[in-house]
Write an enzyme that holds these catalytic residues in place. Structure first.
Site: not given
Length: 393
Positions: A112, A151, A229
């Site tokens: 993402h 992911d 992230s």
């Protein structure tokens, strides 16, 4: 008449106090006088002696210094066309963290981190990225492998291999709640930020943006914020035990609950992404139009528009229909729209790929297909057809 001794003493006391009584009451110094008086005492403060750093502090400092060269800043780059001039300009669309996986220039991050969004809605992925190493130098990178279900994305970074230091790999299967961990990342664009905490829980399950769930996730109270992230979660030995991936959804910022994909999952998935680019789904023999493109052209918000079908494939043999275009690229005939797979609704291409990654399909799969205004079922036989034996003569 002679005064009494008592009266004489009273008069003498009054006369002795007269000079003081004649003076005006004392006035406090003015504020300005006080300021000026205290300015004269301006001088550096004496430094208080401190005891030696604790063993825990020394360990944290050392592990940060050792790991910092392995942590990178990732910036996704997407081409944008000027509608007036038709010029193409490359602009950054998102940022996050990554870490050097091996000695061959591979960097791991969250998928993402490298997606293109418009008003919070994912509209596509990027292929090109910029990766800034700990020394401040920036290099081009390309996305070479992606797993929607987990992911995870792998980047090939075109930097000198000598400048890229692989991160030490640990194990997540033997982690314990209460164990000390550290997170390194680029929250809010602030590079190489260290936060510390403990493992708060194990075996959590979190959702992805592709309607899938990642299992055995690590929960930590080490502060994780937007920009963290894709960054590493380290144990006290400085080994990678997880990849920081998500925060409590309702807040959008750190509240002491962060989630990391366990390193055992990374160590299984990442080599496959490096070798093949993706987790091998079964070959079905069709390509679909991107969800964002389908929405812009046809107004389709759910399902997948079949764009190409290989005649010599399960899709071709099952009669799946692709859209037809003329020489100018305009659509002549609308093809099939895939609405469901094995009884579950298809939202977009990422979610569909994630479903294929997480489960081993049966020999036959069934799609719910919108064709000519009706929803029908199309069965694909995924078993390779038997080859015909040569005829003896």
């Amino acid at each position: 008449m002679n005064p009494s001794p008592r009266r004489l003493l009273s008069v003498l006391a009054t006369l002795a106090a007269w000079p003081l009584m004649a003076q005006s009451p004392a006035q406090p110094p003015s504020e300005e006088a006080t300021i000026q008086r205290f300015r004269a005492h301006a001088a550096p403060r004496a430094v208080a002696k401190r005891p030696p750093l604790s063993a825990e502090e020394r360990n944290t400092i050392q592990r940060f210094k050792e790991t910092k060269p392995s942590v990178v800043y990732v910036s996704a780059i997407a081409p944008v066309q000027d509608l007036r001039t038709r010029d193409i300009t490359k602009i950054p669309t998102g940022t996050g963290t990554g870490f050097v996986w091996d000695e061959w220039g591979h960097v791991v991050t969250n998928h993402h981190v490298i997606t293109v969004e418009d008003q919070g809605k994912r509209i596509g992925d990027v292929n090109e990225v910029e990766v800034t190493l700990a020394d401040g130098k920036t290099y081009k990178g390309r996305v070479i492998g992606t797993s929607f279900a987990y992911d995870i994305s792998v980047l090939q970074v075109f930097a000198p291999l000598s400048a890229m230091r692989p991160i030490p790999i640990g194990r997540s299967s033997d982690l314990q709640v209460g164990q000390s961990v550290s997170a390194i990342g680029n929250p809010f664009g602030l590079d190489h930020t260290l936060t510390r905490g403990v493992i708060s829980a194990l075996g959590r399950e979190i959702g992805t943006g592709y309607n899938t769930h990642i299992l055995n996730v690590i929960q930590t109270d080490a502060a994780v914020n937007p920009g963290n992230s894709g960054g590493p979660l380290l144990d006290s030995a400085g080994r990678l035990v997880g990849m920081n991936t998500a925060i409590a959804a309702a807040t959008g910022a750190s509240v002491g609950i962060g989630f990391a994909i366990p390193v055992d999952t990374l160590n299984r998935v990442v080599p496959l992404l490096i070798a093949k680019g993706r987790l091998e789904p079964p070959r079905m023999g069709f390509e679909t139009m991107g969800s964002y493109e389908a929405q812009q052209i046809f107004g389709i918000t759910h399902g997948l528009v079949v764009k190409v079908v290989d005649p010599d494939s399960p899709a071709g043999r099952a009669g799946l229909r692709a859209l037809e275009v003329d020489a100018s690229g305009r659509v002549k005939t609308m093809g099939d729209i895939l609405l469901g797979y094995q009884g579950r609704q298809i939202e977009n291409e990422g979610q569909f790929m994630a479903m294929l990654e997480l489960e081993s399909p049966a020999d036959e799969v069934i799609f719910d297909v919108l064709r000519d205004g009706r929803v029908i079922k199309v069965k694909l036989n995924l078993k390779a057809p038997k080859k015909k034996e040569p005829t003896s003569i």
